[in-house]
Design a protein around this motif. Structure first.
Motif, PDB file in Angstrom:
ATOM      1  N   ILE A  51       0.841  -1.197   0.000  1.00  0.00           N
ATOM      2  CA  ILE A  51       0.000   0.000   0.000  1.00  0.00           C
ATOM      3  C   ILE A  51       0.875   1.244   0.000  1.00  0.00           C
ATOM      4  N   GLU A  52       1.902   1.239   0.855  1.00  0.00           N
ATOM      5  CA  GLU A  52       2.775   2.405   0.954  1.00  0.00           C
ATOM      6  C   GLU A  52       3.480   2.689  -0.369  1.00  0.00           C
ATOM      7  N   THR A  53       3.931   1.635  -1.054  1.00  0.00           N
ATOM      8  CA  THR A  53       4.614   1.801  -2.332  1.00  0.00           C
ATOM      9  C   THR A  53       3.689   2.421  -3.369  1.00  0.00           C
ATOM     10  N   ARG A  81     -15.718  -9.898  -8.598  1.00  0.00           N
ATOM     11  CA  ARG A  81     -15.689 -10.984  -7.614  1.00  0.00           C
ATOM     12  C   ARG A  81     -14.473 -10.770  -6.726  1.00  0.00           C
ATOM     13  N   SER A  82     -14.672 -10.720  -5.435  1.00  0.00           N
ATOM     14  CA  SER A  82     -13.565 -10.427  -4.531  1.00  0.00           C
ATOM     15  C   SER A  82     -12.459 -11.467  -4.609  1.00  0.00           C
ATOM     16  N   ALA A  83     -12.807 -12.706  -4.920  1.00  0.00           N
ATOM     17  CA  ALA A  83     -11.792 -13.755  -5.008  1.00  0.00           C
ATOM     18  C   ALA A  83     -10.799 -13.496  -6.136  1.00  0.00           C
ATOM     19  N   GLY A  84     -11.193 -12.692  -7.120  1.00  0.00           N
ATOM     20  CA  GLY A  84     -10.307 -12.430  -8.248  1.00  0.00           C
ATOM     21  C   GLY A  84      -9.491 -11.158  -8.129  1.00  0.00           C
ATOM     22  N   LEU A  85      -9.570 -10.477  -6.981  1.00  0.00           N
ATOM     23  CA  LEU A  85      -8.889  -9.200  -6.829  1.00  0.00           C
ATOM     24  C   LEU A  85      -7.531  -9.350  -6.166  1.00  0.00           C
ATOM     25  N   ASP A  86      -6.585  -8.567  -6.631  1.00  0.00           N
ATOM     26  CA  ASP A  86      -5.291  -8.494  -5.981  1.00  0.00           C
ATOM     27  C   ASP A  86      -5.455  -7.686  -4.703  1.00  0.00           C
ATOM     28  N   VAL A  87      -4.705  -8.038  -3.676  1.00  0.00           N
ATOM     29  CA  VAL A  87      -4.804  -7.368  -2.387  1.00  0.00           C
ATOM     30  C   VAL A  87      -3.547  -6.552  -2.158  1.00  0.00           C
ATOM     31  N   LEU A  88      -3.735  -5.268  -1.863  1.00  0.00           N
ATOM     32  CA  LEU A  88      -2.638  -4.423  -1.402  1.00  0.00           C
ATOM     33  C   LEU A  88      -2.674  -4.465   0.111  1.00  0.00           C
ATOM     34  N   SER A  89      -1.563  -4.847   0.729  1.00  0.00           N
ATOM     35  CA  SER A  89      -1.550  -5.016   2.176  1.00  0.00           C
ATOM     36  C   SER A  89      -0.488  -4.157   2.829  1.00  0.00           C
ATOM     37  N   SER A  90      -0.769  -3.788   4.079  1.00  0.00           N
ATOM     38  CA  SER A  90       0.211  -3.142   4.941  1.00  0.00           C
ATOM     39  C   SER A  90       0.178  -3.892   6.261  1.00  0.00           C
ATOM     40  N   ASN A  91       0.806  -3.335   7.275  1.00  0.00           N
ATOM     41  CA  ASN A  91       0.785  -3.999   8.575  1.00  0.00           C
ATOM     42  C   ASN A  91      -0.624  -4.066   9.161  1.00  0.00           C
ATOM     43  N   ALA A  92      -1.511  -3.121   8.759  1.00  0.00           N
ATOM     44  CA  ALA A  92      -2.828  -3.049   9.390  1.00  0.00           C
ATOM     45  C   ALA A  92      -4.003  -3.190   8.442  1.00  0.00           C
ATOM     46  N   VAL A  93      -3.810  -2.923   7.148  1.00  0.00           N
ATOM     47  CA  VAL A  93      -4.934  -2.814   6.217  1.00  0.00           C
ATOM     48  C   VAL A  93      -4.738  -3.697   4.984  1.00  0.00           C
ATOM     49  N   PRO A 117      -6.950  -5.932  13.733  1.00  0.00           N
ATOM     50  CA  PRO A 117      -6.766  -5.383  15.083  1.00  0.00           C
ATOM     51  C   PRO A 117      -5.296  -5.399  15.498  1.00  0.00           C
ATOM     52  N   GLY A 118      -4.962  -4.473  16.407  1.00  0.00           N
ATOM     53  CA  GLY A 118      -3.629  -4.464  16.997  1.00  0.00           C
ATOM     54  C   GLY A 118      -2.582  -3.680  16.226  1.00  0.00           C
ATOM     55  N   GLN A 119      -2.921  -3.112  15.084  1.00  0.00           N
ATOM     56  CA  GLN A 119      -1.956  -2.362  14.274  1.00  0.00           C
ATOM     57  C   GLN A 119      -2.596  -1.048  13.835  1.00  0.00           C
ATOM     58  N   THR A 120      -1.759  -0.091  13.448  1.00  0.00           N
ATOM     59  CA  THR A 120      -2.241   1.201  12.972  1.00  0.00           C
ATOM     60  C   THR A 120      -1.690   1.463  11.582  1.00  0.00           C
ATOM     61  N   GLN A 121      -2.574   1.808  10.649  1.00  0.00           N
ATOM     62  CA  GLN A 121      -2.166   2.249   9.307  1.00  0.00           C
ATOM     63  C   GLN A 121      -2.016   3.758   9.364  1.00  0.00           C
ATOM     64  N   GLU A 122      -0.819   4.261   9.082  1.00  0.00           N
ATOM     65  CA  GLU A 122      -0.565   5.695   9.105  1.00  0.00           C
ATOM     66  C   GLU A 122      -0.342   6.206   7.692  1.00  0.00           C
TER      67      GLU A 122
END
Length: 197
Positions: A51-53, A81-93, A117-122
């Motif tokens: 996500i940050e990149t 369809r959600s199953a066909g989507l690429d996921v952008l991930s960070s520590n929290a999102v 839970p337990g992480q913050t996306q800044e």
């Protein structure tokens, strides 16, 4: 879109934007804060963007994230369809782009957003407005020192140019819809706040 296809779409868009802006790899690295080696991998379609990149590239080119992640199509009916989507991930999102809408003077991007839970996306900020609707869980979102608390069915809109966070309010995950709104030319004046408290 499977991961390999998403990587190829990003690679093609990145090459096109870099050529359009007349930027060397070194200059893009300087503007985005991303290492040249990482940019080279992304342009070749072999990188694994976070996500940050993607947001750093969006800011460097001053374009919506969807300009980097989507192919331009205009079908009459769009089924995602959600199953066909690429996921952008960070520590929290985790973000899944559902749709980009190009209107006369505005671009909208719609995302399925999951906050762990337990992480913050800044975020240090980026162009546009963020619209958030929570469908399950309790979300803290907005200014780091005074975030808004949203529950299921709650909505908030705020200027994305200022620093903001995403964090769960408790130990349960959050499911939400994120709608990013940008001026089409990205050269408009700073958008006024639309936060409703």
């Amino acid at each position: 879109m499977v991961k390999e296809q998403a990587g190829q779409v990003l690679a093609a868009n990145l090459r096109a934007l870099r050529a359009q802006h007349g930027l060397s790899m070194s200059e893009l690295a300087r503007r985005s804060g991303i290492a040249k080696g990482t940019l080279s991998q992304l342009e070749s379609g072999t990188g694994n963007p976070t996500i940050e990149t993607v947001f750093s590239l969006s800011n460097a080119f001053n374009v919506p994230v969807s300009t980097l992640l989507t192919e331009r199509t205009s079908p009459d009916v769009v089924l995602v369809r959600s199953a066909g989507l690429d996921v952008l991930s960070s520590n929290a999102v985790d973000l899944r782009m559902l749709r980009r809408l190009d209107l006369t003077d505005t671009v909208f991007e719609m995302y399925d957003q999951r906050v762990r839970p337990g992480q913050t996306q800044e975020s240090q900020g980026h162009p546009g407005l963020e619209h958030v609707v929570v469908t399950s869980g309790q979300l803290l979102v907005g200014p780091p020192d005074a975030p808004y608390t949203l529950g299921p069915g709650d909505y908030v809109c705020f200027p994305a140019a200022t620093p903001h966070i995403y964090r769960t309010a408790d130990s349960s995950p959050v499911v939400s819809v994120l709608l990013m709104q940008y001026p089409a030319d990205q050269a408009g004046s700073v958008l006024a706040s639309c936060v409703i408290r």
